[in-house]
Design a protein around this motif. Structure first.
Motif, PDB file in Angstrom:
ATOM      1  N   GLY A 118       0.994  -1.167  -0.011  1.00 26.83           N
ATOM      2  CA  GLY A 118      -0.166  -0.026   0.096  1.00 26.83           C
ATOM      3  C   GLY A 118       0.876   1.279   0.050  1.00 26.83           C
ATOM      4  N   LEU A 119       0.400   2.410  -0.545  1.00 28.06           N
ATOM      5  CA  LEU A 119       1.036   3.641  -0.607  1.00 28.06           C
ATOM      6  C   LEU A 119       0.315   4.681   0.310  1.00 28.06           C
ATOM      7  CD1 LEU A 119       1.891   4.059  -4.341  1.00 28.06           C
ATOM      8  CD2 LEU A 119       3.351   3.335  -2.563  1.00 28.06           C
ATOM      9  N   VAL A 120       1.147   5.620   1.037  1.00 30.01           N
ATOM     10  CA  VAL A 120       0.422   6.582   1.742  1.00 30.01           C
ATOM     11  C   VAL A 120       0.007   7.547   0.943  1.00 30.01           C
ATOM     12  CG1 VAL A 120       0.878   8.054   3.774  1.00 30.01           C
ATOM     13  CG2 VAL A 120       1.906   5.836   3.778  1.00 30.01           C
ATOM     14  N   GLU A 121      -1.114   8.075   1.144  1.00 35.12           N
ATOM     15  CA  GLU A 121      -1.714   9.357   0.398  1.00 35.12           C
ATOM     16  C   GLU A 121      -2.941   9.822   1.266  1.00 35.12           C
ATOM     17  OE1 GLU A 121      -3.464   7.563  -3.194  1.00 35.12           O
ATOM     18  OE2 GLU A 121      -1.892   6.856  -3.880  1.00 35.12           O
ATOM     19  N   ALA A 122      -2.601  11.212   1.582  1.00 32.31           N
ATOM     20  CA  ALA A 122      -3.303  11.972   2.331  1.00 32.31           C
ATOM     21  C   ALA A 122      -3.824  11.459   3.586  1.00 32.31           C
ATOM     22  CB  ALA A 122      -4.665  12.387   1.237  1.00 32.31           C
ATOM     23  N   GLY A 123      -2.623  10.929   4.203  1.00 36.36           N
ATOM     24  CA  GLY A 123      -3.013  10.133   5.488  1.00 36.36           C
ATOM     25  C   GLY A 123      -3.828   9.107   5.589  1.00 36.36           C
ATOM     26  N   ARG A 124      -3.686   8.244   4.531  1.00 38.74           N
ATOM     27  CA  ARG A 124      -4.329   7.001   4.386  1.00 38.74           C
ATOM     28  C   ARG A 124      -3.740   6.142   3.779  1.00 38.74           C
ATOM     29  NH1 ARG A 124     -10.111   7.208   5.506  1.00 38.74           N
ATOM     30  NH2 ARG A 124     -10.765   9.308   5.709  1.00 38.74           N
ATOM     31  N   PHE A 180      -8.751 -10.435  -1.488  1.00 35.52           N
ATOM     32  CA  PHE A 180      -9.095  -9.051  -0.969  1.00 35.52           C
ATOM     33  C   PHE A 180      -9.947  -9.058   0.072  1.00 35.52           C
ATOM     34  CE2 PHE A 180     -11.843  -5.340  -1.392  1.00 35.52           C
ATOM     35  CZ  PHE A 180     -10.964  -4.496  -1.232  1.00 35.52           C
ATOM     36  N   VAL A 181      -9.586  -8.021   1.435  1.00 36.58           N
ATOM     37  CA  VAL A 181     -10.354  -8.221   2.137  1.00 36.58           C
ATOM     38  C   VAL A 181     -11.286  -6.767   1.963  1.00 36.58           C
ATOM     39  CG1 VAL A 181     -10.520  -7.759   4.784  1.00 36.58           C
ATOM     40  CG2 VAL A 181      -8.735  -9.166   3.733  1.00 36.58           C
ATOM     41  N   PRO A 182     -12.728  -7.038   2.127  1.00 39.07           N
ATOM     42  CA  PRO A 182     -13.456  -5.720   1.980  1.00 39.07           C
ATOM     43  C   PRO A 182     -13.196  -4.697   2.954  1.00 39.07           C
ATOM     44  CG  PRO A 182     -14.816  -7.818   1.818  1.00 39.07           C
ATOM     45  CD  PRO A 182     -13.591  -8.108   2.478  1.00 39.07           C
ATOM     46  N   GLY A 183     -13.141  -3.473   2.560  1.00 42.50           N
ATOM     47  CA  GLY A 183     -12.919  -2.361   3.625  1.00 42.50           C
ATOM     48  C   GLY A 183     -11.351  -2.030   3.536  1.00 42.50           C
ATOM     49  N   THR A 184     -10.526  -2.614   2.903  1.00 41.52           N
ATOM     50  CA  THR A 184      -9.037  -2.560   3.094  1.00 41.52           C
ATOM     51  C   THR A 184      -8.385  -1.727   1.921  1.00 41.52           C
ATOM     52  OG1 THR A 184      -8.443  -4.733   2.455  1.00 41.52           O
ATOM     53  CG2 THR A 184      -8.736  -4.237   5.075  1.00 41.52           C
ATOM     54  N   LEU A 185      -9.154  -1.561   1.021  1.00 35.73           N
ATOM     55  CA  LEU A 185      -8.604  -0.810  -0.173  1.00 35.73           C
ATOM     56  C   LEU A 185      -7.975   0.609   0.220  1.00 35.73           C
ATOM     57  CD1 LEU A 185      -8.088  -0.834  -3.366  1.00 35.73           C
ATOM     58  CD2 LEU A 185     -10.422   0.119  -3.412  1.00 35.73           C
ATOM     59  N   VAL A 186      -8.725   1.114   0.990  1.00 36.58           N
ATOM     60  CA  VAL A 186      -8.203   2.576   1.561  1.00 36.58           C
ATOM     61  C   VAL A 186      -8.483   2.540   3.137  1.00 36.58           C
ATOM     62  CG1 VAL A 186      -8.206   4.948   1.601  1.00 36.58           C
ATOM     63  CG2 VAL A 186      -8.554   3.697  -0.571  1.00 36.58           C
ATOM     64  N   SER A 187      -7.470   2.440   3.831  1.00 39.64           N
ATOM     65  CA  SER A 187      -7.559   2.420   5.159  1.00 39.64           C
ATOM     66  C   SER A 187      -7.040   3.683   5.988  1.00 39.64           C
ATOM     67  CB  SER A 187      -7.093   1.019   5.809  1.00 39.64           C
ATOM     68  OG  SER A 187      -5.617   0.909   5.577  1.00 39.64           O
ATOM     69  N   ARG A 188      -7.417   4.152   7.019  1.00 34.41           N
ATOM     70  CA  ARG A 188      -6.718   5.366   7.770  1.00 34.41           C
ATOM     71  C   ARG A 188      -5.618   4.544   8.693  1.00 34.41           C
ATOM     72  NH1 ARG A 188     -11.972   5.477   9.915  1.00 34.41           N
ATOM     73  NH2 ARG A 188     -11.104   5.006  12.000  1.00 34.41           N
ATOM     74  N   ILE A 189      -4.666   5.479   8.718  1.00 39.25           N
ATOM     75  CA  ILE A 189      -3.583   5.128   9.329  1.00 39.25           C
ATOM     76  C   ILE A 189      -3.866   4.694  10.768  1.00 39.25           C
ATOM     77  CG2 ILE A 189      -1.225   5.918  10.303  1.00 39.25           C
ATOM     78  CD1 ILE A 189      -0.819   7.367   7.761  1.00 39.25           C
ATOM     79  N   ASP A 190      -4.830   5.025  11.456  1.00 37.29           N
ATOM     80  CA  ASP A 190      -4.870   4.843  12.900  1.00 37.29           C
ATOM     81  C   ASP A 190      -5.857   3.518  13.138  1.00 37.29           C
ATOM     82  OD1 ASP A 190      -7.398   5.719  11.864  1.00 37.29           O
ATOM     83  OD2 ASP A 190      -7.563   7.450  13.527  1.00 37.29           O
ATOM     84  N   ARG A 231      10.502   9.320   6.103  1.00 39.86           N
ATOM     85  CA  ARG A 231       9.340   9.834   5.946  1.00 39.86           C
ATOM     86  C   ARG A 231       8.524   8.388   5.132  1.00 39.86           C
ATOM     87  NH1 ARG A 231       6.021  11.274   1.763  1.00 39.86           N
ATOM     88  NH2 ARG A 231       7.665  11.362   0.391  1.00 39.86           N
ATOM     89  N   PRO A 232       7.492   7.836   5.830  1.00 39.23           N
ATOM     90  CA  PRO A 232       7.056   6.399   5.137  1.00 39.23           C
ATOM     91  C   PRO A 232       6.000   6.884   3.945  1.00 39.23           C
ATOM     92  CG  PRO A 232       5.526   7.650   7.169  1.00 39.23           C
ATOM     93  CD  PRO A 232       6.588   8.298   6.907  1.00 39.23           C
ATOM     94  N   ILE A 233       6.268   6.279   2.909  1.00 41.48           N
ATOM     95  CA  ILE A 233       5.761   6.318   1.752  1.00 41.48           C
ATOM     96  C   ILE A 233       4.779   5.193   1.409  1.00 41.48           C
ATOM     97  CG2 ILE A 233       7.489   7.718   0.616  1.00 41.48           C
ATOM     98  CD1 ILE A 233       8.068   5.322  -0.898  1.00 41.48           C
ATOM     99  N   GLY A 234       4.706   4.261   2.376  1.00 42.29           N
ATOM    100  CA  GLY A 234       3.882   3.008   2.050  1.00 42.29           C
ATOM    101  C   GLY A 234       4.287   1.908   2.923  1.00 42.29           C
ATOM    102  N   ALA A 235       3.574   0.764   2.962  1.00 39.12           N
ATOM    103  CA  ALA A 235       4.154  -0.456   3.692  1.00 39.12           C
ATOM    104  C   ALA A 235       3.923  -1.787   2.696  1.00 39.12           C
ATOM    105  CB  ALA A 235       3.125  -0.442   4.742  1.00 39.12           C
ATOM    106  N   MET A 236       4.647  -2.855   3.027  1.00 41.48           N
ATOM    107  CA  MET A 236       4.682  -4.178   2.259  1.00 41.48           C
ATOM    108  C   MET A 236       4.451  -4.942   3.446  1.00 41.48           C
ATOM    109  SD  MET A 236       7.396  -5.621  -0.177  1.00 41.48           S
ATOM    110  CE  MET A 236       8.677  -6.054   1.348  1.00 41.48           C
TER     111      MET A 236
END
Length: 701
Positions: A195-201, A213-223, A275-280
């Motif tokens: 995933g890539l970090v975009e606008a705090g998500r 694919f897990v529903p609801g994880t396409l875009v997730s908040r950092i918290d 700076r975090p740009i994403g996660a793997m």
């Protein structure tokens, strides 16, 4: 041996006479590798680690082969070579050393590559240390053979993946490298999520096996309580060593992935410049737990992936900007031109590994011109050009130059004047770029095309039977350079474009290939055009397809203009004669030619009017200008056939209507032309002009 070794080991001036106390306390040895001389200097502790007494060592790396097994030496050489090639500052590796008693022990090395001002590597300084104790736990958990094989395999995967990532240009390329059969799956992972970090998500850009694919994880908040959100939030890797740990740590996510049979997972933050740009995330289905070495390898690989992702994101951003600028600079639409079929194409260059260079200064334009004949078929200016360079600055200069050329042409300047003024403009612009250009001004009612060339390649003409030929056009210096060197003379070449003929203007990206001659490229292109489809749009598509297949590091612009006309043009529909001043015989011959043409072409009822007007035009040209006149009579085939008389001279002074003098002779010429003809006008022709008059005639049956 000792004497030879002593002479070879002439240490550099800054080599410490005493080992670093911190290194000594940590039982580390140091080395200094002079890449210019090839000498590999070691301190006393390094000699102990390699079990190589100083008196037996001559300073050459090859002499350590007795202590480093061949397979280990090959791997180390490849690692160092790749680090030097990639421009890396350092490298690190585990390898085995065979001691005098035949036993193998693990050793670790770290090297720092020093380069000079040009970037050339000159020295490598570093440390070596005994890693036997460090790797003892791994030796306990796995037998020696499996351990050695696993470490080598993981190291090879890291090297292969890092090398492949160096060629990834887009985010999609990075994902494809990681999912490739030679990628991370060789580390034992069942699937990959990213995933890539975009606008705090965190936006998911790659997910594991199809259907996972897990529903609801396409875009997730950092918290949110997801592992990728956690590692982005904490900037710390998360290693999950069992299903129970996964279920306890992430109760919201675990119920959705139980069917994947996951036994462990590694989630890594992708960090660039703190700076975090994403996660793997790497998900495993056949293992539990991670050794310290495996964790270190994965963390190091995550750092490499983060660098590649950032580079790919920058590339895509610059490419979007560049393409937007390019499209803004090129004409949004091509105007419809009476009497012609037109096709234009543009192909951007693809230059691997360079951000923002999928753009260049090539352009085309089609400019409707004033003063077209009313009998069908307009006047149009066709432009093709190439500004030096492949960057946004080249595109910006191209846009300004295109607008200037369009303005000068629309004002009615001659082709030579259009080119000269554009060169002065570019020279006065705040840029060091120059441009090649070709400008063709076509009267589609007559087929007369005037061409000027500024350092550009010649145009091509395709005949109705499909044959294609290069049209040599004398040219001047490129735009900008001609003004700088005070050479603004651009010769004008006039050619005839018969109905059904196609004029091709192109940039050198379509013909130039590295190591190939330009003339050979043009010959190959003319053969391709001759074998191509007759429709201009289909032909343009075919030429761009060939350019795409061939690739290349230059962009391509293309403009094709096909003159429409009757399917079977009237034979003998054009006659021309040169009339020199003071040559009564030539003047008489021109009058006979006009009279014969008028009668032969079905205009007998208007013969007297046409002969009188032609005589007036010829006489005015000879009396009021210096030099000869060229008389042309032609039939323009259309819905209503038209006979056209043209008289060309070398003067740029325009004819003026005047009241007749007292004698009733002077001033009557243009009045007669205006009264007897169905339309008349003046066209610029190089350094002179052409005065024409048209007469509607009956179509012969």
């Amino acid at each position: 041996m000792s004497d030879r070794g002593a002479s070879a080991l002439s240490l550099p001036a800054d080599w410490p006479t005493n080992p670093d106390p911190i290194l000594a306390l940590n039982r580390m040895g140091s080395f200094d590798w002079d890449l210019d001389s090839g000498l590999f200097h070691m301190d006393a502790r390094a000699h102990e680690i390699f079990d190589m007494p100083p008196e037996e060592y001559d300073g050459r790396p090859e002499s350590l082969s007795a202590r480093v097994p061949p397979s280990e030496a090959i791997r180390l050489d490849a690692l160092v070579a790749q680090a030097i090639k990639d421009g890396s500052e350092n490298y690190g590796a585990y390898f085995r050393v065979r001691r005098r008693d035949g036993s193998l022990c693990w050793t670790h090395t770290q090297g720092y590559i020093r380069r000079d001002g040009t970037g050339r590597p000159r020295r490598i300084i570093g440390i070596v240390r005994d890693a036997t104790e460090e790797l003892k736990d791994l030796a306990v958990r796995r037998d020696d053979a499996a351990r050695d094989g696993a470490l080598r395999e993981q190291t090879n995967v890291v090297q292969l993946t890092t090398a492949a990532l160096a060629h990834a240009r887009t985010v999609r390329d990075v994902i494809d490298v990681l999912k490739d059969t030679h990628g991370l799956t060789h580390l034992g992972a069942t699937s990959l999520v990213m995933g890539l970090v975009e606008a705090g998500r965190v936006r998911l850009i790659a997910e594991g096996p199809e259907g996972s694919f897990v529903p609801g994880t396409l875009v997730s908040r950092i918290d949110e309580p997801y592992p990728m959100s956690e590692v982005v939030r904490t900037l710390t890797p998360r290693f999950i060593e069992s299903p129970d740990e996964f279920a306890a740590g992430y109760p919201v996510l675990w119920p959705h992935i139980t069917d994947l049979k996951i036994t462990s997972a590694a989630y890594l933050p992708l960090i660039v410049q703190a700076r975090p740009i994403g996660a793997m995330g790497l998900l495993y289905g056949d293992r539990r737990g991670f050794t310290p070495e495996e964790r270190n390898i994965l963390v190091a690989l995550g750092s490499s992936i983060a660098q590649s992702l950032q580079r790919a994101m920058f590339y895509e951003q610059e490419k979007d900007i560049a393409q937007g600028l390019q499209q803004a600079m090129l004409p949004r639409t091509i105007p419809s031109v009476p009497g012609a079929d037109v096709a234009v194409r543009y192909r951007a260059a693809t230059i691997g590994g360079s951000l923002g260079r999928d753009i260049g200064g090539d352009w085309y334009d089609l400019i409707p011109l004033p003063g077209g004949a009313p009998s069908g078929g307009g006047r149009v200016g066709a432009v093709i050009g190439d500004v030096q360079g492949h960057d946004t600055h080249a595109a910006a200069v191209m846009g300004q130059l295109r607008i200037v050329l369009r303005a000068y042409a629309a004002e009615g300047h001659t082709p030579a004047a259009v080119m000269a003024r554009a060169s002065v403009f570019l020279d006065e612009l705040d840029t060091d770029r120059f441009a090649t250009c070709l400008y063709a001004e076509a009267d589609l009612s007559t087929g007369v095309v005037q061409v000027v060339r500024a350092g550009h390649i010649d145009p091509l003409v395709r005949d109705t039977d499909g044959t294609c030929r290069r049209v040599p056009v004398p040219g001047g210096l490129p735009l900008g350079l001609s003004a700088e060197f005070g050479s603004l003379d651009y010769p004008v070449t006039t050619l005839e474009l018969d109905p059904g003929h196609t004029l091709l203007l192109l940039t050198d990206g379509l013909v130039e290939q590295p190591g190939a001659d330009l003339d050979d490229g043009l010959r190959a292109l003319t053969a391709l055009v001759a074998a191509g489809p007759g429709d201009v749009r289909a032909l343009a598509d075919r030429l761009i397809e060939v350019a795409e297949e061939r690739g290349g590091d230059d962009d391509v612009a293309l403009l094709l203009l096909r003159r429409r006309g009757a399917e079977t043009p009237r034979p003998g529909g054009r006659l021309q004669q040169h009339v020199a001043p003071g040559d009564p015989a030539a003047l008489t011959g021109a009058r006979h030619m006009i009279r014969a043409a008028v009668r032969a072409w079905g205009a007998r009822d208007r013969a007297d009017e046409i002969e009188l007007v032609a005589d007036e035009l010829i006489t005015n040209a000879l009396m009021h200008t210096e030099g000869a006149a060229i008389v042309t009579v032609r039939v323009l085939n259309g819905a209503a056939p038209v006979l056209r008389v043209e008289v060309e001279d070398s003067s740029s002074a325009l004819p003026r209507r005047r009241e007749a003098g007292e004698s009733g002779v002077s001033g009557r010429g243009l009045l007669l032309v205006d009264l007897l003809g169905d339309g008349w006008g003046v066209e610029a022709r190089g350094s002179g002009k052409s005065v024409w008059c048209e007469f509607a005639v009956e179509r012969r049956t």
